[in-house]
Design a protein around this motif. Structure first.
Motif, PDB file in Angstrom:
ATOM      1  N   ARG A  96     -20.058 -20.937  91.956  1.00 49.96           N
ATOM      2  CA  ARG A  96     -20.540 -21.432  90.661  1.00 49.96           C
ATOM      3  C   ARG A  96     -20.186 -20.459  89.543  1.00 49.96           C
ATOM      4  N   VAL A  97     -19.821 -19.232  89.910  1.00 52.40           N
ATOM      5  CA  VAL A  97     -19.451 -18.214  88.912  1.00 52.40           C
ATOM      6  C   VAL A  97     -18.099 -17.633  89.360  1.00 52.40           C
ATOM      7  N   PRO A  98     -16.998 -18.367  89.190  1.00 51.63           N
ATOM      8  CA  PRO A  98     -15.727 -17.960  89.806  1.00 51.63           C
ATOM      9  C   PRO A  98     -15.018 -16.807  89.111  1.00 51.63           C
ATOM     10  N   GLY A  99     -15.228 -16.627  87.815  1.00 55.61           N
ATOM     11  CA  GLY A  99     -14.453 -15.640  87.091  1.00 55.61           C
ATOM     12  C   GLY A  99     -15.067 -14.248  87.120  1.00 55.61           C
ATOM     13  N   ARG A 100     -14.199 -13.231  87.229  1.00 58.84           N
ATOM     14  CA  ARG A 100     -14.704 -11.859  87.245  1.00 58.84           C
ATOM     15  C   ARG A 100     -15.402 -11.498  85.948  1.00 58.84           C
ATOM     16  N   GLY A 101     -14.862 -11.976  84.835  1.00 56.50           N
ATOM     17  CA  GLY A 101     -15.482 -11.677  83.558  1.00 56.50           C
ATOM     18  C   GLY A 101     -16.885 -12.231  83.461  1.00 56.50           C
ATOM     19  N   GLU A 102     -17.076 -13.464  83.923  1.00 54.37           N
ATOM     20  CA  GLU A 102     -18.397 -14.081  83.890  1.00 54.37           C
ATOM     21  C   GLU A 102     -19.345 -13.370  84.851  1.00 54.37           C
TER      22      GLU A 102
END
Length: 219
Positions: free
Chosen positions: A33-39
């Motif tokens: 649900r939170v795939p991006g490293r930045g997020e």
């Protein structure tokens, strides 16, 4: 401070014998649900735990670890806590495959010292000296320690991350315990912070075992 986040478990890892203390850990079970490293980094910063784990594959134990300001290939208390929560025999981290097991009230991992983030292991002459330390200036990550009972392997320790992320002192640090065990080459029973307990012991094949009690945070 934490903000509401669906699918977030908050644990305390390396609790003392009375079940208190331990280092808080956030675990996001559905990392997809939170795939991006930045997020992920943004969420870890908002949560403010010393580490937050995103689980990418709960069956295989694939995890991704973040402090409030950076991503870690491996860290001790996140691995101990997450292996307990998922009840898996191993965790897959960017540093390598971490073995895991449960033994009564203790949860254990086995990892290599070279996987641990760099720490300055700074010995002192007595536990009283460690207790009296002020938080050092920002800079190196310092693990201050002293023998409480050298013959019995009992150690008093405090951990100072030296980062500008709001974590001035780490309550319980599995990676530092792993490094200290590797340096001293013997089993250790460490009391860190306000009263957290970390066990560490040399294992086969150059591995170091690190263990402790894990509890769901009852807040």
């Amino acid at each position: 401070m934490t903000e509401p986040l669906e699918g977030l478990d908050v644990l305390r890892v390396f609790c003392g014998p009375d079940g208190r203390h331990g280092n808080e850990l956030g675990v996001v079970r559905d990392g997809a649900r939170v795939p991006g490293r930045g997020e992920r980094q943004e969420i870890a910063g908002k949560l403010g735990f010393s580490e937050t784990v995103f689980v990418d594959d709960p069956e295989r134990g694939v995890i991704d670890i973040y402090t409030p300001t950076l991503r870690l290939p491996f860290a001790g208390h996140p691995c101990v806590g997450t292996s307990w929560l998922l009840d898996v025999p191993e965790l897959v981290t960017p540093a390598g495959v971490v073995q895991a097991r449960q033994d009564g009230e203790f949860s254990w991992i086995a990892a290599r010292a070279e996987w641990a983030p760099e720490r300055t292991l700074r010995p002192y002459g007595s536990p009283a000296e460690v207790d009296a330390l002020a938080v050092p200036p920002q800079g190196e990550w310092v693990y201050a320690w002293a023998w409480e009972d050298e013959a019995a392997g009992r150690v008093r320790a405090r951990g100072f991350p030296g980062r500008d992320d709001g974590i001035r002192e780490d309550e319980a640090t599995g990676a530092a315990a792993l490094l200290l065990c590797a340096e001293l080459g013997r089993a250790l029973n460490i009391t860190q912070g306000r009263g957290s307990q970390i066990l560490a012991a040399p294992g086969p094949g150059g591995l170091i075992e690190v263990g402790g009690r894990v509890r769901l945070d009852g807040r």
